[in-house]
Design a protein around this motif. Structure first.
Motif, mmCIF file in Angstrom:
data_model
loop_
_atom_site.group_PDB
_atom_site.id
_atom_site.type_symbol
_atom_site.label_atom_id
_atom_site.label_comp_id
_atom_site.label_asym_id
_atom_site.label_seq_id
_atom_site.Cartn_x
_atom_site.Cartn_y
_atom_site.Cartn_z
ATOM 1 N N LEU A 149 0.854 -1.182 0.000
ATOM 2 C CA LEU A 149 0.000 0.000 0.000
ATOM 3 C C LEU A 149 0.894 1.237 0.000
ATOM 4 N N LEU A 150 0.897 1.959 -1.156
ATOM 5 C CA LEU A 150 1.798 3.103 -1.323
ATOM 6 C C LEU A 150 1.137 4.424 -0.955
ATOM 7 N N GLY A 151 -0.194 4.507 -1.058
ATOM 8 C CA GLY A 151 -0.842 5.775 -0.785
ATOM 9 C C GLY A 151 -2.278 5.599 -0.368
ATOM 10 N N ILE A 152 -2.748 6.530 0.460
ATOM 11 C CA ILE A 152 -4.132 6.549 0.924
ATOM 12 C C ILE A 152 -4.696 7.930 0.629
ATOM 13 N N LEU A 153 -5.796 7.982 -0.134
ATOM 14 C CA LEU A 153 -6.394 9.247 -0.553
ATOM 15 C C LEU A 153 -7.747 9.398 0.106
ATOM 16 N N PRO A 154 -7.954 10.449 0.876
ATOM 17 C CA PRO A 154 -9.236 10.630 1.551
ATOM 18 C C PRO A 154 -10.338 11.028 0.572
ATOM 19 N N GLU A 155 -11.564 10.850 1.027
ATOM 20 C CA GLU A 155 -12.728 11.217 0.225
ATOM 21 C C GLU A 155 -12.795 12.743 0.098
ATOM 22 N N VAL A 156 -13.060 13.210 -1.142
ATOM 23 C CA VAL A 156 -13.174 14.647 -1.416
ATOM 24 C C VAL A 156 -14.653 14.986 -1.548
ATOM 25 N N LYS A 157 -15.139 15.829 -0.682
ATOM 26 C CA LYS A 157 -16.549 16.203 -0.669
ATOM 27 C C LYS A 157 -16.733 17.655 -1.133
ATOM 28 N N GLY A 167 5.906 0.580 -15.445
ATOM 29 C CA GLY A 167 5.285 0.052 -14.236
ATOM 30 C C GLY A 167 3.869 0.564 -14.115
ATOM 31 N N SER A 168 3.165 0.059 -13.111
ATOM 32 C CA SER A 168 1.762 0.426 -12.961
ATOM 33 C C SER A 168 1.417 0.631 -11.497
ATOM 34 N N LEU A 169 0.331 1.397 -11.289
ATOM 35 C CA LEU A 169 -0.269 1.584 -9.979
ATOM 36 C C LEU A 169 -1.697 1.055 -10.040
ATOM 37 N N PHE A 170 -2.094 0.364 -8.985
ATOM 38 C CA PHE A 170 -3.423 -0.253 -8.944
ATOM 39 C C PHE A 170 -4.286 0.538 -7.968
ATOM 40 N N THR A 171 -5.359 1.126 -8.486
ATOM 41 C CA THR A 171 -6.238 1.962 -7.677
ATOM 42 C C THR A 171 -7.407 1.143 -7.157
ATOM 43 N N LEU A 196 -2.111 -8.573 -13.573
ATOM 44 C CA LEU A 196 -1.046 -7.595 -13.774
ATOM 45 C C LEU A 196 0.327 -8.209 -13.539
ATOM 46 N N MET A 197 0.434 -9.015 -12.501
ATOM 47 C CA MET A 197 1.732 -9.585 -12.141
ATOM 48 C C MET A 197 2.193 -10.651 -13.118
ATOM 49 N N SER A 198 1.289 -11.139 -13.964
ATOM 50 C CA SER A 198 1.703 -12.125 -14.961
ATOM 51 C C SER A 198 2.599 -11.502 -16.026
ATOM 52 N N SER A 199 2.626 -10.164 -16.089
ATOM 53 C CA SER A 199 3.490 -9.465 -17.036
ATOM 54 C C SER A 199 4.864 -9.242 -16.419
ATOM 55 N N ASP A 200 5.844 -8.969 -17.305
ATOM 56 C CA ASP A 200 7.194 -8.667 -16.827
ATOM 57 C C ASP A 200 7.306 -7.251 -16.284
ATOM 58 N N THR A 201 6.290 -6.443 -16.554
ATOM 59 C CA THR A 201 6.317 -5.060 -16.086
ATOM 60 C C THR A 201 5.965 -5.016 -14.611
ATOM 61 N N PRO A 202 6.747 -4.342 -13.781
ATOM 62 C CA PRO A 202 6.480 -4.341 -12.339
ATOM 63 C C PRO A 202 5.213 -3.577 -11.980
ATOM 64 N N VAL A 203 4.576 -4.055 -10.900
ATOM 65 C CA VAL A 203 3.446 -3.347 -10.299
ATOM 66 C C VAL A 203 3.987 -2.693 -9.035
ATOM 67 N N PHE A 204 4.009 -1.350 -9.036
ATOM 68 C CA PHE A 204 4.648 -0.653 -7.933
ATOM 69 C C PHE A 204 3.883 -0.828 -6.631
ATOM 70 N N GLY A 205 2.578 -0.855 -6.693
ATOM 71 C CA GLY A 205 1.798 -0.998 -5.473
ATOM 72 C C GLY A 205 0.377 -0.544 -5.687
ATOM 73 N N ALA A 206 -0.349 -0.397 -4.572
ATOM 74 C CA ALA A 206 -1.759 -0.046 -4.606
ATOM 75 C C ALA A 206 -1.969 1.328 -4.003
ATOM 76 N N VAL A 207 -3.020 1.996 -4.488
ATOM 77 C CA VAL A 207 -3.449 3.288 -3.952
ATOM 78 C C VAL A 207 -4.894 3.116 -3.501
ATOM 79 N N LEU A 208 -5.152 3.371 -2.232
ATOM 80 C CA LEU A 208 -6.499 3.276 -1.690
ATOM 81 C C LEU A 208 -7.153 4.650 -1.794
ATOM 82 N N ASN A 209 -8.242 4.711 -2.533
ATOM 83 C CA ASN A 209 -8.877 5.984 -2.869
ATOM 84 C C ASN A 209 -10.229 6.122 -2.169
ATOM 85 N N HIS A 210 -10.653 7.379 -2.025
ATOM 86 C CA HIS A 210 -11.998 7.710 -1.545
ATOM 87 C C HIS A 210 -12.230 7.176 -0.130
ATOM 88 N N LEU A 211 -11.256 7.365 0.732
ATOM 89 C CA LEU A 211 -11.374 6.894 2.108
ATOM 90 C C LEU A 211 -12.301 7.806 2.899
#
Length: 744
Positions: free
Chosen positions: A486-494, A668-672, A690-705
């Protein structure tokens, strides 16, 4: 700007900082080269589960506790009476005679048997039959109304359900407890149980004694007849044998055998000596040896004397032979004397042999005669034993029958005496006393159980709901189950429109969100691979998870920090970047790939300082063909030359596979993932794709917390004490904008 080597060709270095556990469980992923420790839920995780589902716990607790409270307050008050009885280890005895039925308590099994008797239905029926009509009416009065018990029951069933037998620990004291709404009735019934138990044991003893006495009388009569029959058979056998006493004949025969055995022993030894000497003589004869070599013959007086004379004559002849010739008169005389002596010696030897042979024959005849006599005596003894076997059998049978008859007569007399004597195996110790306060309902206990039970049931329901909830919420879900850091946590924007949300990183409308994107950028910089990644793809599992929001603001974050960045709309099916930024979508990626237009003329430049956008140019008729084309690959390569960062917004993985194709051209990629929306199983499946590819997956971003709900899981990042860092005065905003570098 010079091209840096592609991260796919560099050594994969794993990030060391994240929001979660720092765990990357998939051994085939880019992050699994060194970490083997499995994350575990901590106590804090479980407490967060309780906090999130607090209302479940509260509602279940109130319902359960209210039910217990209503049940407690509507119950009829019940009193409990207790009486005690002492079980005697040995029955009280007036006479030291054996009882017909023993009720002694020798071990734990005997004690448990008495407890079961006290608990039996027979004692319950005896108590019920003992009660008078008035006592029955008073006993049944509280139970006659249906609301008292909810059912109509009989007196025996009520007695059985409300009595309790409690054996003592390490003693023979038993407590009888009975519960009833009437204190006096409870005391009377408890005493009745003790009295009926003692009366039951006494009656059982008397009944068994009477039954045993009748059986003993009948058996004694049968035994007398059997004894008479056996004695008659023995007397008849003696008469048929013609003998008064077998003992005298047995003694006489035993003495004769003893004397004969002594005589046989002597004759056998004599026979063995004579046989040995005679066999020696035969051996000497067979071998041609002189019999004088046998010591017994040589020791005979005549033979011994002649052997001495012959030896002397031979010595004399030897001396004469030295002086005279054989024809000399002296030599002839000595030779004649030797011949005469040898002749006498032969006669003496034959006489000795004859005597030895006579002794041998006499010893043999005596031994054989004694053995014949012994065989005859043994035959007589055998016949006598055969006769005595039957006699002894009849005698023993008569003795046994006599013993049994005497025993039955004695037991019959003892039973007659014991049947008239009352023996006690138990006695009351304390008569019943009732409690001053009702034992049920126990208000403190019930309320305590209601409190604990309601709380436990509420917690259980919360756990069940949490177990059934398969949506991604916590860092544990993302890192342990989905398999990404888990690379980032994004709060809910109201209270912001979509066009304002996508540029928060530039406008600074919500400082909390701005800091979250800066933290995401910092996490990407901690790894050499993600820091040097020039082209980054943003994707998600489902539509509506905020990947466009993440793509735009991440690109703006790079731009604000002085890196020339372009945002590429890679969703050729449902483009949205142009809508968020209020741009025309008449030209873009599709125009470059199919119309061979110049790339510079397709880019919307200077949207913000260091920030450009490349839209799709409409909806593609065949998106897969477009992103698989050489032109699309050339476009990415050309963008790499022009920009430090290329951020591509792609379609969701669960809907189409466009993102997997575009991923081949990125570093590389980020998974939201949107908080509390996507299911863990779906997210895990798409991450594996995603991981089946040779391209790295950097991590996940948790959105709309949602801080009010999800803040339970990430309270350490959204503490109220951080508020002053996120929300600044209006007068400070102008100064912050001055820090934005000019466009490159």
């Amino acid at each position: 700007m010079s091209n840096s080597p592609s991260p796919r060709d560099q050594h994969h270095n794993k990030p060391t900082t994240g929001y979660g556990y720092g765990y990357y469980p998939d051994s085939t992923s880019y992050y699994s080269d060194q970490h083997d420790d499995s994350p575990q839920r901590s106590l804090k995780d479980y407490l967060l589960i309780f906090r999130e589902r607090f209302w479940y716990i509260l509602v279940v607790f109130l319902l359960f506790f209210s039910g217990v409270l209503i049940y407690t307050l509507t119950r009829t008050e019940i009193y409990e009476a207790r009486s005690t009885v002492e079980l005697l280890r040995q029955d009280s005895r007036v006479m030291q005679i054996e009882q017909v039925m023993s009720q002694e308590i020798r071990n734990q099994e005997d004690f448990n048997t008495q407890i079961r008797i006290l608990e039996s239905g027979r004692i319950v029926r005896a108590v019920a039959s003992r009660m008078t009509e008035a006592e029955r009416n008073r006993f049944m009065q509280p139970f006659e109304e249906p609301e008292a018990t909810g059912r109509f029951v009989g007196i025996e069933q009520l007695l059985f359900e409300n009595r309790q037998i409690v054996p003592g620990r390490m003693n023979l004291i038993v407590e009888v407890r009975f519960r009833h709404p009437d204190r006096e009735v409870a005391m009377d019934v408890a005493d009745y149980f003790v009295e009926e138990y003692i009366a039951y044991n006494l009656n059982v003893r008397i009944d068994e004694s009477m039954r045993a006495m009748e059986e003993l009388t009948a058996k004694a009569e049968d035994q007398a007849r059997e004894l008479q029959r056996i004695e008659e058979r023995r007397n008849q056998y003696m008469a048929d044998m013609g003998s008064i006493s077998l003992d005298w004949r047995t003694d006489l025969q035993r003495d004769s055998l003893r004397d004969l055995n002594l005589r046989i022993n002597d004759s056998e030894q004599a026979f063995r000596r004579a046989s040995t000497l005679w066999n020696q003589i035969q051996d000497y004869r067979d071998e041609g040896l002189p019999l004088t070599g046998i010591r017994t013959i040589a020791n005979q007086p005549d033979v011994n004397e002649l052997l001495l004379n012959l030896r002397n004559l031979n010595v004399t002849r030897g001396r004469l032979a030295q002086r005279y010739r054989d024809q000399h008169p002296r030599m002839i005389e000595i030779d004649q004397a030797i011949l005469e002596t040898e002749s006498e010696l032969d006669m003496a030897v034959q006489a000795a042999v004859g005597k030895i042979e006579g002794d041998f024959r006499r010893a043999r005849d005596d031994y054989q005669a004694d053995m014949t006599t012994l065989n005859q005596l043994e035959e007589d003894a055998k016949q006598l034993r055969d006769l005595r076997v039957e006699f002894d059998r009849l005698s023993r049978e008569a003795e046994v029958q006599e013993f049994l008859y005497q025993y039955l007569i004695r037991r019959e007399r003892e039973t007659t005496l014991t049947s008239t004597i009352d023996t006690v195996s138990a006695r009351p110790l304390d008569w019943a006393t009732a409690s001053l306060r009702p034992v049920t309902p126990n208000i403190p206990l019930n309320l305590g159980l209601g409190l604990l039970g309601g709380l436990g049931l509420g917690i259980g329901v919360a756990f069940v709901v949490a177990f059934l909830d398969d949506r991604v919420k916590s860092a544990f879900d993302i890192e342990s189950i989905v398999g990404l850091p888990l690379l980032g946590i994004l709060p809910e924007v109201k209270k912001l429109k979509q066009e304002d949300k996508v540029k928060i990183a530039f406008t600074g409308t919500d400082r909390h969100v701005v800091e979250s994107f800066r933290s995401l950028q910092s996490s990407l910089k901690l790894s050499k691979v993600s820091n040097s990644a020039q082209c980054i793809m943003i994707t998600s599992s489902l539509p509506g998870e905020g990947k466009s929001f993440v793509s735009s603001n991440l690109a703006l974050t790079y731009a604000v920090n002085g890196e020339k960045t372009i945002l590429v709309d890679g969703d050729l099916r449902m483009p949205s970047v142009h809508k968020s930024h209020k741009l025309k979508n008449d030209k873009g990626v599709i125009s470059y790939c199919h119309d061979n237009m110049e790339l510079d003329g397709l880019i919307h430049k200077d949207i913000h300082p260091n920030f450009d956008i490349l839209t799709t140019g409409g909806k593609a008729k065949n998106p897969t063909q477009t992103i698989n084309s050489v032109a699309f690959e050339n476009m990415i390569a050309e963008l790499r030359k022009k920009y430090a960062r290329v951020i591509i917004d792609t379609p969701p993985l669960a809907a189409v596979s466009d993102a997997l194709i575009i991923m081949q051209h990125t570093d590389g990629s980020l998974f939201t993932m949107k908080f509390n929306k996507v299911r863990r199983s779906a997210a895990k499946h798409n991450v594996r794709r995603l991981m089946s590819s040779d391209t790295p997956v950097f991590g996940a971003v948790l959105n709309h917390l949602n801080i009010s709900v999800g803040g339970y899981y990430y309270a350490q990042y959204y503490d109220k004490s951080y508020r002053d860092y996120y929300y600044v005065r209006e007068s400070d905003k102008a100064k912050q904008r001055e820090t934005i570098p000019p466009k490159a």
